[in-house]
Structures are given as C-alpha cells and as structure tokens.
Enzyme design. Structure first.
Site, mmCIF file in Angstrom:
data_model
loop_
_atom_site.group_PDB
_atom_site.id
_atom_site.type_symbol
_atom_site.label_atom_id
_atom_site.label_comp_id
_atom_site.label_asym_id
_atom_site.label_seq_id
_atom_site.Cartn_x
_atom_site.Cartn_y
_atom_site.Cartn_z
ATOM 1 C CG HIS A 149 78.025 63.531 54.075
ATOM 2 N ND1 HIS A 149 77.500 64.462 53.202
ATOM 3 C CD2 HIS A 149 77.024 62.635 54.309
ATOM 4 C CE1 HIS A 149 76.249 64.140 52.910
ATOM 5 N NE2 HIS A 149 75.937 63.038 53.570
ATOM 6 C CD GLU A 208 73.970 61.223 49.269
ATOM 7 O OE1 GLU A 208 73.408 61.946 50.096
ATOM 8 O OE2 GLU A 208 74.075 59.976 49.393
ATOM 9 C CD GLN A 227 67.604 62.242 52.177
ATOM 10 O OE1 GLN A 227 68.027 62.621 51.086
ATOM 11 N NE2 GLN A 227 68.404 61.831 53.135
ATOM 12 C CE1 TYR A 284 65.660 62.863 59.321
ATOM 13 C CE2 TYR A 284 64.462 64.492 58.017
ATOM 14 C CZ TYR A 284 65.266 64.173 59.099
ATOM 15 O OH TYR A 284 65.671 65.157 59.961
ATOM 16 C CE LYS A 331 69.920 59.221 50.475
ATOM 17 N NZ LYS A 331 71.236 59.738 50.055
ATOM 18 C CB THR A 355 77.980 61.598 50.994
ATOM 19 O OG1 THR A 355 76.650 61.329 50.556
ATOM 20 C CG2 THR A 355 78.554 62.747 50.193
#
Length: 419
Positions: free
Chosen positions: A133, A199, A240, A244, A253, A350
């Site tokens: 991931h 996720e 996001q 971020y 989130k 994830t």
C-alpha cells in the site's frame, strides 16, 4: 463441539468465542456477550458461574457496559474465561445445557440484538504498515524510485486518529464537507468531498496498559493485546491531499471510522499464525522479536450501490501481507514512554497485497481514479457515491470450521450542505 447448533460456515464456532457489547429491545442496557453460532451468551446473566482463581474476584467485569475492565485484567483472566466458556458450551457439559430456565435467560438471538462499540476507546492510532500500500501510494503521488519514504523500512509509521468518531458496524457515514484544492492554479474551495474512499484495515484492542514513562518491551507486547476487529478507515482523498502537509491526516480521516462489533481473542487466532514477511534492513533491536509472526486472515471488501440487488466483491486480500507486526506497532507506540490504556485501538493501516485484486482502497483499485472499478450490471466506480454500502468480512479457515469476524459495514449518506 457445542450444544448450541453451529453451521460449518458460521463465523462463530466454539473455537472462536469473540466478545461484544449488545442490547435488546426488552433490555436496552448495553452488556457483554459472547457469540456462539447465531446466538449471544449474555455474560451478565451467568457471571456468578465464573469461579476460577482470577475471575471469582472480578465477576463484576461481566456486568459492565463495555469490555474495558475485562480487557484490563490481562491474559490470566482472558485465558481463564476462554477455557471456562468452551467447557460450559461443550455438548458434554450439563451445567448450562440442561438448565432450561438459565438457558432461556442467557441466550439471545443475534438477529434480535443491537450491537454497540465493544469498548470506550480512549485513544485511537492508525498505522501505515502494508509495504504494498505504501509503495502504491508513493508511486502515485511521487515516483517509483521514491515510493517509500526514508523512514518507512525502519519503523512502523503511524498517526493519532480521532477516537470520538469510531463507530460500530451498521452506523451510516455522512460524506464530509471540507476544504480542497482540485485545481492547482486556483484558490482552495469549500464543499462536499468528491473523492470518498474506503480502506480495508484490521485493528486490535489494548488490554493492560503501561505507566507513563515506562515502555513495553517487545518480549512482553503480546501480553497487552486483547483481540482483533475489522476496520474501515473512511478517507476523503481530496480533503486529505490538500491538508496533510506538514502534519499528516486530519479532517480527511476524522469524520468516521467503522469497526466490527465482535472482538476475536488472540488465543482463537494463534492456530493461524504464520511467519511474517522478511524485514530488510533488520529493524533496530527494540523492534526485533525472535520469530516474527502475523496471521493468515482472509479478507474481502464488497460494495453495494443503490439499485444493486447484490453486492460486488471489489477486493480480496489477507492480513498476512502486512510488513510490520502488531507486536512491533505496540512496542514502537510505547517506546518513548507513551502510556497505553485498556480499550485503546491500534489499527493496521490499509491492507494491500501483491496483486491488483489485493489492493485495499479504491484509490489503489482505480489507480487514482484512472481505471474504473467494474461492479457488474453496467455499474462502475472510481470512488464512493452516496448510497453506497461497503461491507468488509474476514475469517481464518480451519479444518471444518472458521474463525470469523462478522461484518464491518457502513453506508454513505449525502453531505449536509450549508443552507
């Protein structure tokens, strides 16, 4: 074998006995139960039967509205409870089997129960522990040569999530509003998330904690892990992406995280332990354990859109693909002296495997929205639409039985637009 009938494909045979918190219409009080077949054994009704050396002094933990107190008792209590319950539910044990009145009070059909969060979650931490991931996301947003950040192979990267918005399976999730920057040449805009994602994750609940300033050594980490659940860490990719830098995820989130209601104890999972993928370079000594292990847990993600008669499977993965172990995650979390507490929730990140069908997010499955995901019946998705329901399931396959987790499900509601 249990005197309660259990189908061969049931998630909840006598080998499992996961703990959860439930209520009923007739008794709306949240209380602790154990799943067996399609029934729930109400532990508040039979708490007086726990007469072992540890639980005889702590019968009241089964009369609580959450599992926190039981989680905090530690491995001796958990093992004592498990051995007792497996014996009590055994077809050869008459104590409960032949007590018609007690059975009538103690067993409730799962179909007639409402499930609640298993614990009061004081703190929630989400890791980023799947190499596949992390590599996929790195390639998408950077390049193949710089897919993994320099720290990734040396420590289990994580961030502190929002405990207040962790919800139990079946709770709808509202599409979040937020600030985004869809066009790099224009100022940011405020509106409903357009790139809503799921996720595929798993998480574990902490049992006994540690004192502030006293790290948990990796040799003792297993003593602090109570059990595991399925998780959907819903993600607003457009929110996001803009927010971020430099401190990591925030509003992209914190609008919702879904967990399955039944906590599968670690003793039920140990028969399915497998060697962990090799870690190279070798981690620093505080993260090294003699025989690193993970678990062979089959995982699926199904998506059911409005108008669909049947859900489509969009992902099949496995927990064994994770790079960093739960013991390493817990040890690293406490290495600076951070104190963990009973009921804290630590998530895997994830879970993606080596093949495209193993990718655990729509970001990866659609490769950043460039490849539509086929749902059948002419429907496709790149990201989630309003009305979509995401259903995560997982199980370990034994010889003639399975250790299952039930469902982790949530349906997307439309955003609340400003008037």
């Amino acid at each position: 074998m249990s005197f309660i009938p259990v189908a061969e494909d049931s998630d909840f045979p006598i080998h499992n006995l996961p703990y959860g918190v439930f209520s009923t219409r007739g008794d709306p009080r949240p209380r602790i139960g154990v799943a067996i077949g399609d029934q729930i054994l109400d532990l508040s009704i039979i708490k007086h039967l726990f007469t072992g050396p540890v639980l005889s002094k702590h019968q009241d933990v089964f009369n609580q509205p959450t599992l926190n107190s039981f989680m905090g008792l530690g491995q001796a209590a958990w093992k004592e409870a498990r051995v007792f319950l497996q014996n009590l539910l055994s077809v050869s044990q008459a104590r409960l089997r032949d007590d018609t009145e007690l059975r009538k009070c103690a067993f409730i059909s799962q179909a007639s129960a409402t499930m609640h969060l298993p614990a009061t979650i004081g703190d929630y931490t989400d890791f980023y522990s799947s190499r596949q991931h992390a590599t996929n996301v790195g390639i998408m947003f950077r390049d193949k040569e710089n897919a993994l950040m320099p720290n990734w192979l040396h420590l289990p990267v994580g961030y502190h999530g929002r405990a207040s918005s962790v919800v139990v399976s079946g709770t709808p999730i509202r599409r979040p509003m937020g600030q985004m920057k869809p066009d790099d040449s224009k100022p940011p805009v405020y509106g409903a998330c357009k790139l809503l994602d799921m996720e595929l994750e798993m998480a574990f609940f902490v049992g006994p904690g540690n004192r502030l300033g006293e790290p948990i050594p990796i040799s003792k980490a297993h003593e602090h892990i109570f059990g595991m659940v399925l998780m959907n860490d819903w993600s607003a990719r457009d929110i996001q992406k803009w927010e971020y830098v430099p401190l990591g995820p925030f509003l992209g989130k914190s609008f919702g995280t879904t967990v399955s209601p039944w906590v599968v104890p670690m003793d039920a999972l140990m028969p399915f332990a497998v060697p962990n993928p090799k870690q190279d370079p070798r981690p620093l000594p505080y993260l090294c354990h003699d025989e690193p292990y993970t678990f062979d847990i089959n995982l699926s993600v199904n998506l059911k859109g409005e108008g669909m008669s049947q859900a489509a499977t969009i992902c099949k993965s496995n927990f064994k693909y994770m790079y960093w172990t739960m013991l390493q995650q817990l040890t690293h979390h406490s290495v600076n002296g951070c104190n963990l507490r009973p009921g804290d929730l630590l998530a895997s990140g994830t879970i993606s495997g080596p093949e495209p069908e193993n990718f655990g997010s729509m970001l990866e499955l659609s490769w950043k929205g460039t490849k539509p995901i086929d749902l059948g019946n002419g429907q496709t998705r790149k990201f989630l639409l309003d009305g979509d329901e995401v259903i995560i399931t997982g199980y370990c396959q034994g010889d003639g039985y399975r250790i299952g987790f039930g469902q982790c499900a949530g349906k997307v509601l439309p955003a609340l637009l400003p008037s």
